[in-house]
Scaffold this active site. Structure first.
Site, PDB file in Angstrom:
ATOM      1  N   ARG A  65       0.812  -1.206   0.000  1.00 48.47           N
ATOM      2  CA  ARG A  65       0.000   0.000   0.000  1.00 48.47           C
ATOM      3  C   ARG A  65       0.851   1.265   0.000  1.00 48.47           C
ATOM      4  NH1 ARG A  65      -3.105   2.078  -2.566  1.00 48.47           N
ATOM      5  NH2 ARG A  65      -4.124   0.033  -2.581  1.00 48.47           N
ATOM      6  N   LYS A 101       4.337  25.014  -3.216  1.00 51.54           N
ATOM      7  CA  LYS A 101       3.060  24.520  -2.694  1.00 51.54           C
ATOM      8  C   LYS A 101       3.046  23.001  -2.780  1.00 51.54           C
ATOM      9  CE  LYS A 101       0.584  28.761  -3.899  1.00 51.54           C
ATOM     10  NZ  LYS A 101      -0.470  29.385  -4.735  1.00 51.54           N
ATOM     11  N   LYS A 132       8.276  39.436  -2.231  1.00 57.92           N
ATOM     12  CA  LYS A 132       6.837  39.401  -2.441  1.00 57.92           C
ATOM     13  C   LYS A 132       6.183  40.714  -2.005  1.00 57.92           C
ATOM     14  CE  LYS A 132       4.825  35.401  -1.730  1.00 57.92           C
ATOM     15  NZ  LYS A 132       4.631  34.932  -3.111  1.00 57.92           N
ATOM     16  N   GLU A 184       8.093  39.857  -7.149  1.00 60.26           N
ATOM     17  CA  GLU A 184       6.690  39.636  -7.503  1.00 60.26           C
ATOM     18  C   GLU A 184       6.003  40.974  -7.744  1.00 60.26           C
ATOM     19  OE1 GLU A 184       4.089  36.861  -5.086  1.00 60.26           O
ATOM     20  OE2 GLU A 184       3.259  38.811  -4.508  1.00 60.26           O
ATOM     21  N   ASP A 197       2.212  38.076 -11.009  1.00 60.26           N
ATOM     22  CA  ASP A 197       1.372  37.296 -10.105  1.00 60.26           C
ATOM     23  C   ASP A 197      -0.109  37.539 -10.332  1.00 60.26           C
ATOM     24  OD1 ASP A 197       1.017  35.521  -7.890  1.00 60.26           O
ATOM     25  OD2 ASP A 197       0.539  37.247  -6.632  1.00 60.26           O
TER      26      ASP A 197
END
Length: 295
Positions: free
Chosen positions: A89, A149, A181, A210, A231
């Site tokens: 598994r 992410k 950012k 950004e 962005d």
């Protein structure tokens, strides 16, 4: 970020618990990890590590990046039936998840290349119709990249899966590139932020800024950004930013990010941007379905 024994031990401890009766099966067996749908193999090294941790030899395996069709065998093992079943598994989970990421990445790469090729063909046909074809080389499709992410504890697995699908891993952690950012700009100002972090970073470390509007793209490039991140802009805004940076003759790579999916890649691929980064490659890609067959 290779798979370590500590990773495998943690995965197996989570699945097996303290008293596994289910897999108390005597004898030896052969097991195969079989694809049930088309996709791109990834995470096969991690699946191999799971079996080998339990002393189950891996007899054959495909390389990450291999195209799979239904019923293709990605990995074959032979050993203690109990340990083969104990590893099953966890091995299927990591291979399925990573292969799903690789498959989504390959789809995004193909979508970008197809969109750019179609745009070039349309331009060539229009030029030929008016007798103005110059035979100049066409545009290059933008690179497809991941983001940070990622699933905690699985970043290495997911980043390698992106590479297996033909994408770019982007930065692996915060130390790989300075990312300025909106909050940094709000606290320091754009130019001051670039200067501050440039002074503190290695000469080998790129600085990315950004921006949220096309007008700020050439400003960021002029401030010294190596890469300008566009962005959460719509495709027409990205194209406008690309034109503004070109007009300013600024030397910076342009990356578009924010809400881009495999389905919307074609809309962004023909804007002239250098890189498309997709968080969806890791946080939303469905697992590739595998079956594990013994005997």
């Amino acid at each position: 970020m290779p798979v370590t024994d500590a990773d495998v031990e943690r995965w197996l401890r989570e699945d097996l618990g303290h008293h596994d009766v289910t897999n108390d099966v005597p004898g030896e067996t052969v097991g195969r990890l079989v694809a049930t749908e088309e996709g791109v193999a990834a995470g096969i090294d991690a699946a191999t590590a799971v079996f080998e941790y339990l002393d189950v030899p891996v007899l054959e395996r495909v390389a990450d990046g291999t195209a799979l069709a239904p019923d293709d065998t990605a990995l074959r093992v032979q050993g203690s039936a109990q340990n083969v079943l104990r590893a099953e598994r966890t091995a299927v989970n990591v291979a399925g998840h990573a292969s799903g990421v690789a498959t989504a990445t390959a789809e995004a790469v193909a979508a970008a290349e197809s969109a750019v090729a179609a745009a070039e063909s349309a331009v060539a046909e229009a030029e030929e119709a008016v007798g103005d074809a110059d035979g100049s080389p066409g545009d290059k499709a933008p690179a497809i990249a991941g983001t940070r992410k990622t699933t905690p504890g699985l970043r290495g697995l997911e980043k390698r899966a992106i590479a297996a699908g033909g994408g770019d891993t982007h930065r692996l952690d915060l130390s790989h590139m300075v990312m300025i950012k909106d909050n940094h700009v709000a606290e320091l100002g754009m130019e001051a932020a670039v200067e501050r972090f440039r002074e503190r970073a290695s000469f080998a470390t790129r600085v990315e800024v950004e921006v949220e509007t096309p007008a700020d793209a050439p400003r960021a490039a002029d401030a010294g950004a190596d890469v300008v991140l566009l962005d959460n802009m719509a495709p027409d805004a990205v194209a406008e930013a690309v034109d503004l940076v070109a007009e300013a003759e600024a030397d910076a790579l342009l990356e578009a990010s924010g809400g881009i999916t495999v389905e919307t890649v074609p809309d962004y691929a023909t804007t002239g941007v250098d890189v498309l980064s997709l968080g969806s490659l890791t946080h939303s890609a469905p697992s590739l379905d595998f079956s594990f067959r013994t005997g």
